[in-house]
Structures are given as C-alpha cells and as structure tokens.
Design an enzyme around this catalytic site. Structure first.
Site, PDB file in Angstrom:
ATOM      1  N   HIS A 110      -6.166  -4.615   1.581  1.00 52.78           N
ATOM      2  CA  HIS A 110      -6.658  -3.624   2.549  1.00 52.78           C
ATOM      3  C   HIS A 110      -6.129  -2.226   2.250  1.00 52.78           C
ATOM      4  CE1 HIS A 110      -2.724  -4.575   4.525  1.00 52.78           C
ATOM      5  NE2 HIS A 110      -2.740  -3.272   4.672  1.00 52.78           N
ATOM      6  N   SER A 112      -4.467   0.601   4.486  1.00 48.05           N
ATOM      7  CA  SER A 112      -3.965   0.856   5.847  1.00 48.05           C
ATOM      8  C   SER A 112      -4.381   2.240   6.326  1.00 48.05           C
ATOM      9  CB  SER A 112      -2.434   0.806   5.873  1.00 48.05           C
ATOM     10  OG  SER A 112      -1.983  -0.491   5.640  1.00 48.05           O
ATOM     11  N   SER A 196      -0.602   8.507   1.561  1.00 48.24           N
ATOM     12  CA  SER A 196      -1.035   8.102   0.233  1.00 48.24           C
ATOM     13  C   SER A 196      -1.841   6.809   0.451  1.00 48.24           C
ATOM     14  CB  SER A 196       0.197   7.858  -0.634  1.00 48.24           C
ATOM     15  OG  SER A 196      -0.167   7.355  -1.874  1.00 48.24           O
ATOM     16  N   HIS A 198      -3.819   3.606  -0.186  1.00 43.40           N
ATOM     17  CA  HIS A 198      -3.686   2.700  -1.332  1.00 43.40           C
ATOM     18  C   HIS A 198      -4.028   1.264  -0.948  1.00 43.40           C
ATOM     19  CE1 HIS A 198       0.134   2.366   0.841  1.00 43.40           C
ATOM     20  NE2 HIS A 198       0.119   1.113   0.420  1.00 43.40           N
ATOM     21  N   SER A 200      -2.335  -2.185  -1.690  1.00 42.61           N
ATOM     22  CA  SER A 200      -1.189  -2.899  -2.267  1.00 42.61           C
ATOM     23  C   SER A 200      -1.670  -4.230  -2.828  1.00 42.61           C
ATOM     24  CB  SER A 200      -0.137  -3.187  -1.193  1.00 42.61           C
ATOM     25  OG  SER A 200       0.437  -2.002  -0.719  1.00 42.61           O
TER      26      SER A 200
HETATM   27  P1  AMP Z   1       0.460  -1.224   2.977  1.00 40.18           P
HETATM   28  O1  AMP Z   1      -0.031  -1.875   1.739  1.00 40.18           O
HETATM   29  O2  AMP Z   1      -0.552  -0.303   3.603  1.00 40.18           O
HETATM   30  O3  AMP Z   1       1.050  -2.199   3.940  1.00 40.18           O
HETATM   31  O4  AMP Z   1       1.632  -0.243   2.538  1.00 40.18           O
HETATM   32  C1  AMP Z   1       2.791  -0.700   1.900  1.00 40.18           C
HETATM   33  C2  AMP Z   1       3.927   0.160   2.309  1.00 40.18           C
HETATM   34  O5  AMP Z   1       3.757   1.492   1.859  1.00 40.18           O
HETATM   35  C3  AMP Z   1       4.085   0.276   3.825  1.00 40.18           C
HETATM   36  O6  AMP Z   1       5.258  -0.414   4.214  1.00 40.18           O
HETATM   37  C4  AMP Z   1       4.214   1.763   4.073  1.00 40.18           C
HETATM   38  O7  AMP Z   1       5.274   2.000   4.953  1.00 40.18           O
HETATM   39  C5  AMP Z   1       4.542   2.299   2.697  1.00 40.18           C
HETATM   40  N1  AMP Z   1       4.307   3.717   2.457  1.00 40.18           N
HETATM   41  C6  AMP Z   1       5.279   4.495   1.973  1.00 40.18           C
HETATM   42  N2  AMP Z   1       4.847   5.758   1.856  1.00 40.18           N
HETATM   43  C7  AMP Z   1       3.559   5.792   2.259  1.00 40.18           C
HETATM   44  C8  AMP Z   1       2.589   6.836   2.369  1.00 40.18           C
HETATM   45  N3  AMP Z   1       2.851   8.097   2.011  1.00 40.18           N
HETATM   46  N4  AMP Z   1       1.363   6.533   2.834  1.00 40.18           N
HETATM   47  C9  AMP Z   1       1.087   5.246   3.174  1.00 40.18           C
HETATM   48  N5  AMP Z   1       1.980   4.223   3.096  1.00 40.18           N
HETATM   49  C10 AMP Z   1       3.206   4.484   2.640  1.00 40.18           C
END
Ligand code: AMP
Length: 255
Positions: A110, A112, A196, A198, A200
C-alpha cells in the site's frame, strides 16, 4: 484484499494481535460471570479491545507496539491499496533475498496517506462519512514508481525498504492535505511534513538504515532497469482510497 494482509503483517498495532487478544478477552468475559458483559452488538465487532493488554514483542515477531492498547481505541490507517504484477513481485523478492540484513518481504502492499492513528469508537461513523465525502471531491490520478528508498518508523524499531511514488499533477498532495484537515477535526496528527509517498516491500527489526542506505543507488538502478523493460509496472492508476479501522476496511471511490 491485499492491503489488509499487509496491515496485519506489519501494522504497528497489528489487528491480528488485536483480534487474538480480543478473543482472549472474550474468553475472560465469558469465564468471569460476575463481571458485566458488553452488549452482543459491541462484542461481535472485531478490533475493540476491552482491557489494557501487556505487550509482549515475542508474540508478534519482535515488533513493539507504538501505542498502548486501550478500551475503545481503534488502530486506523488511510492508504491506497496496491497490487503488484507477478514480475514486480519477483523483482521485490529477489531484492529482499539479497540484502545485507535479515527481514521479511511484504506481500500485500500500500501507499500510506496517514500515520497509524488511534480512533475512538464513537468517532468512526462520522470519520468514515467525512472521508467518503472528501474522496468524492478528488479526481482519479496517476502515480509513478521511481526510486528505492529506506524508511524507519518514528520509534526507530523497524526499518523498511520502499519504492518512492511520484504524482506529477499534485492530486496526491492535495488529497493528503484534505485528509490532514479531516484528522485535525478529531485532534488526530497530520501525516509527515516532508511526506515521502512510497510502497514498502521489505521490513526488518531495528534501525538498519545505515546498512541499507549504501545499496540504495544499486537498488534504484536495478528498479529503473526493470521498469524500463516493464513500463506498465511504472505507473499506478489510483481510482479509490482505502481506510482500515480495526479489522474493517472501507473503500472510497474518487471522481
Ligand atoms: P509504510 O510503508 O507507509 O507503513 O511506511 C513505513 C514507515 O515509513 C512508517 O513507519 C513511517 O513512519 C515511515 N516514514 C518515515 N519517514 C516518512 C516520510 N517522510 N513519509 C512517509 N513515511 C515515512
């Protein structure tokens, strides 16, 4: 749905844990005849926790909860569900299997659009309605996958490798800002200032950024080579937004 599995797998407040604990709690409620029982309508809802639970990281692959389990708190995430092609999935697996750190591949993916939030039970209905109305005001949009980046959660207990997502027309940014405004109405924190976006695809325990940062240029190079040969995988057409609250998933169509 693919995204659900992902959140179960590595959501900081895993619903699977929550559901298992709820089952245990339900058993306790049944066993303790002297305690007042909750109405059936509430008991049947997944994701509601009835008692504070002592966290044991060994129960969930060493992951540590980022917030305490409390009665009526529902783990919530707003996101875009993403399904990979078989080819991109194979690329992700080959990357994950050749890293200098041990970790897990994330199979359902996904993007986020919020942090992991804690929603109170009595807010759910109006929050879901607000999100539905908000999404109706946004057109569908395209996201382009570009580089490989490394991320850490705020507690620095987990590290992620993700594919950075770019949206040229600014819809994604405006959508996130609108979601942040909705969250503010519930005194919930906005998404990152320096977002950012993305997808994961790999996670490991601890802060392993130092080890992964060094190999990002070669991973991005490999991704770009793959995307040049599989152009259709480089773009995601976003038609709807998802929100997971406890174990329940809602989808909201864009215009
Ligand atoms: P997710 O795959 O969306 O769960 O993101 C993985 C991790 O990236 C989360 O634990 C977020 O806290 C972390 N993260 C760190 N910096 C950022 C950023 N600038 N934008 C979005 N997520 C971030």
């Amino acid at each position: 749905m693919a995204g659900l599995h992902l959140i179960k797998t590595y959501f900081s407040d895993s619903d699977e844990d929550e559901y298992d604990e709820k089952k245990e709690d339900d058993d306790k409620i049944v066993n303790k005849q002297t305690r007042l029982t909750l109405p059936e309508s509430i008991l049947s809802l997944k994701g509601v926790t009835y008692e504070e639970v002592t966290d044991n990281p060994s129960d969930h692959d060493g992951r540590i909860r980022s917030f305490k389990h409390e009665r009526g708190n529902w783990a919530t995430l707003v996101y875009i569900d993403y399904t990979t092609s078989d080819c991109l999935c194979t690329w992700m697996k080959s990357v994950a299997n050749n890293l200098p750190v041990q970790g897990e591949i994330i199979s359902s993916l996904h993007i986020s659009l919020s942090r992991t939030l804690v929603l109170k039970f009595h807010w759910i209905e109006s929050f879901v309605e607000g999100l539905k109305l908000l999404c109706r005001g946004f057109h569908q949009f395209i996201v382009q996958l570009t580089d490989v980046k490394v991320y850490c959660n705020e507690e620095r207990t987990r590290t992620f490798l993700g594919i950075y997502c770019q949206n040229e027309d600014g819809t994604l940014k405006r959508l996130t800002e609108a979601i942040d405004c909705l969250l503010a109405e519930y005194q919930l924190p906005p998404f990152y200032k320096d977002i950012s976006y993305h997808i994961s695809f790999f996670w490991c325990l601890g802060d392993k950024q130092m080890y992964l940062q060094k190999i990002l240029p070669s991973l991005t190079c490999s991704l770009n080579k793959f995307l040049a040969e599989n152009v259709e995988d480089a773009y995601v057409h976003v038609k709807e937004i998802q929100c997971k609250i406890g174990n329940k998933c809602y989808s909201f169509e864009l215009k």
